[in-house]
Design a protein around this motif. Sequence first.
Motif, PDB file in Angstrom:
ATOM      1  N   THR A 484       0.818  -1.218   0.000  1.00 25.93           N
ATOM      2  CA  THR A 484       0.000   0.000   0.000  1.00 25.93           C
ATOM      3  C   THR A 484       0.851   1.268   0.000  1.00 25.93           C
ATOM      4  O   THR A 484       0.414   2.307  -0.508  1.00 25.93           O
ATOM      5  CB  THR A 484      -0.932   0.006   1.224  1.00 25.93           C
ATOM      6  OG1 THR A 484      -0.151  -0.153   2.421  1.00 25.93           O
ATOM      7  CG2 THR A 484      -1.950  -1.121   1.135  1.00 25.93           C
ATOM      8  N   ALA A 487       1.459   2.480  -3.583  1.00 26.82           N
ATOM      9  CA  ALA A 487       0.306   2.657  -4.476  1.00 26.82           C
ATOM     10  C   ALA A 487       0.160   4.126  -4.860  1.00 26.82           C
ATOM     11  O   ALA A 487       0.337   5.029  -4.033  1.00 26.82           O
ATOM     12  CB  ALA A 487      -0.970   2.164  -3.800  1.00 26.82           C
ATOM     13  N   LYS A 488      -0.186   4.383  -6.112  1.00 29.87           N
ATOM     14  CA  LYS A 488      -0.413   5.744  -6.575  1.00 29.87           C
ATOM     15  C   LYS A 488      -1.729   6.272  -6.005  1.00 29.87           C
ATOM     16  O   LYS A 488      -2.591   5.513  -5.561  1.00 29.87           O
ATOM     17  CB  LYS A 488      -0.435   5.780  -8.101  1.00 29.87           C
ATOM     18  CG  LYS A 488       0.897   5.406  -8.741  1.00 29.87           C
ATOM     19  CD  LYS A 488       0.807   5.475 -10.263  1.00 29.87           C
ATOM     20  CE  LYS A 488       2.148   5.120 -10.898  1.00 29.87           C
ATOM     21  NZ  LYS A 488       2.090   5.174 -12.382  1.00 29.87           N
ATOM     22  N   VAL A 491      -4.979   4.951  -7.649  1.00 28.06           N
ATOM     23  CA  VAL A 491      -5.162   3.538  -7.319  1.00 28.06           C
ATOM     24  C   VAL A 491      -5.642   3.390  -5.882  1.00 28.06           C
ATOM     25  O   VAL A 491      -6.549   2.598  -5.578  1.00 28.06           O
ATOM     26  CB  VAL A 491      -3.849   2.755  -7.536  1.00 28.06           C
ATOM     27  CG1 VAL A 491      -3.994   1.320  -7.044  1.00 28.06           C
ATOM     28  CG2 VAL A 491      -3.449   2.790  -9.005  1.00 28.06           C
ATOM     29  N   ALA A 492      -5.053   4.173  -4.978  1.00 27.51           N
ATOM     30  CA  ALA A 492      -5.433   4.108  -3.564  1.00 27.51           C
ATOM     31  C   ALA A 492      -6.893   4.497  -3.368  1.00 27.51           C
ATOM     32  O   ALA A 492      -7.636   3.828  -2.626  1.00 27.51           O
ATOM     33  CB  ALA A 492      -4.525   5.017  -2.741  1.00 27.51           C
ATOM     34  N   VAL A 494      -9.357   4.375  -5.581  1.00 23.97           N
ATOM     35  CA  VAL A 494     -10.217   3.333  -6.168  1.00 23.97           C
ATOM     36  C   VAL A 494     -10.309   2.131  -5.235  1.00 23.97           C
ATOM     37  O   VAL A 494     -11.402   1.557  -5.030  1.00 23.97           O
ATOM     38  CB  VAL A 494      -9.680   2.912  -7.553  1.00 23.97           C
ATOM     39  CG1 VAL A 494     -10.430   1.681  -8.062  1.00 23.97           C
ATOM     40  CG2 VAL A 494      -9.804   4.053  -8.547  1.00 23.97           C
ATOM     41  N   ILE A 495      -9.189   1.733  -4.656  1.00 25.15           N
ATOM     42  CA  ILE A 495      -9.186   0.607  -3.710  1.00 25.15           C
ATOM     43  C   ILE A 495     -10.075   0.921  -2.508  1.00 25.15           C
ATOM     44  O   ILE A 495     -10.850   0.067  -2.041  1.00 25.15           O
ATOM     45  CB  ILE A 495      -7.749   0.276  -3.266  1.00 25.15           C
ATOM     46  CG1 ILE A 495      -6.963  -0.327  -4.423  1.00 25.15           C
ATOM     47  CG2 ILE A 495      -7.756  -0.688  -2.077  1.00 25.15           C
ATOM     48  CD1 ILE A 495      -5.484  -0.557  -4.108  1.00 25.15           C
TER      49      ILE A 495
END
Length: 519
Positions: A484, A487-488, A491-492, A494-495
């Motif tokens: 984690t 993570a960009k 991306v973070a 969206v997750i």
Amino acid sequence: MASSKEQYRLEQEAFVSNHGGTTPQEVIFTLLPNVCGILLTTTTLGVLRKYTHKNVKVVIEFVLIVIPTILCCTILSEHIGTVCIVMISISALNIMLLGSKGTYLSNSDMRPVTGKRPFVTNFRALTNIITAICILAVDFRVFPRKFAKTEVFGYSLMDTGVGLFILANALVAPEARDFCIYRQAGFQETLMKNIKNCFRGCVPLLVLGFGRFMAVEYTGYQKHVTEYGIHWNFFLTLAVVKLFTSMITSTISSKYSLFSGAWILGMHEYIMSTKGLKTWVLRDGPRIDFFSANREGLVSVPGYVGLYFIGVAVGRLIHSTYQNSHTKLNMNISVKLYGLEFEASYNESMLLCIKLSLISAQACIATLLCDSYSKVSRRLANAGYCMWILTLTTTLLTLLLLVEVVLDITNYAASESCNENKTKKLSKNLRLNLKKNFESDRKENEECVVKRSLEICDAVNYNGLFFFLLSNIVTGLVNTSIYTLYAKQLVAVVILIIYMAISIFSTLILYRLQIPVKL
């Protein structure tokens, strides 16, 4: 990139440690989008009530409540004011649309709602939702470090989690609704009953607490030792607090909850200051036995017990204010000033709103006094921390209740505007004598008002502990599946959205099937 999992674990533990927090004003400011989201969602659903399916309504609730909260805790953390202004502006437009066909209203036209208090439901649900977001978001770099838990003293968003949970439970505790003057049973019978009920509630929490410890040790999952200790965790704190409060309420009536809470907090602060407990907890000493290894979790328990009883006192204030609402719809006040007479009408919600705001102001003053004397510390759960949590809770309750008052007026305007159409259709149905049309008119009338409780909030409250446990499990799965820290931002985010969708909609399915998960 970390060269090994062990190196990455150490890097992640360092990433969530040694932070100083932020200002209390910024913490409150960060939670404002939650309140604005409730107002925006309820008014939007009111405008679209005739055109949306119940599944679409749930999606709208998720988009307007959960997603803004995620964004304001991450990429929009520096633009929260703008987000709130946009939400309030759209809500005002919705209210204008809802009342455009209604009649002119004064506040004396408002009618109190019996049963569950929607603003308390919303507060409890938002506490769960914001906590669930933070426990995963803190592992990403997109989450500002000022929101992470403080190491020693200070204010932060994540510091409020366990305190808000304690107060959220206290507001709806049986003690908060007990207005009997005399005990209906003897001391021994009351004690045995409380112990029996406490055992049912504590065993699942203890199992979850030990299960979490075993899972963390087995998987080598990162842990913030100064949060609760080596073996201690959130579930064990809830279990022990429940045990102590059940024993105390067997001997002391719930009407003395405020005095009990204040006395416990006072003694807790006195013992920590005079017996060296404060220094022992906060120093970087060795953790050689169970007590030293878990000193944060053990020493903070009396503070949370005192906070719980103060929460019960606030809950009693809320429930007692509405106790006679079915017979006393509104109250009038008349003031004469310089020969002029002013009249105003108010109902229970308005009166309670004033009471809660006064409590919030008093708690704020107490927080500042405690902060100047011994500072605010989550690790100690000292008097300053408990007063800070009380300030935050009563502020949020006041704002959510203010939203409820606005919706009361909007509800009445919307119902009045569609009562005319209902009357016309009803007379037509009488002539045609169609029973089917009677049913359709009844359903249409029920949909004329803006619902004040949202299905997502009801679902989260229905299985609150399950929702939090599921969030913890998914958080663990995410942290063991990806790095984690690397993570960009996109991306973070969206997750986090997918993670909250899984947690909330899983809980929603159980709610619709009316399946309570008793943990």
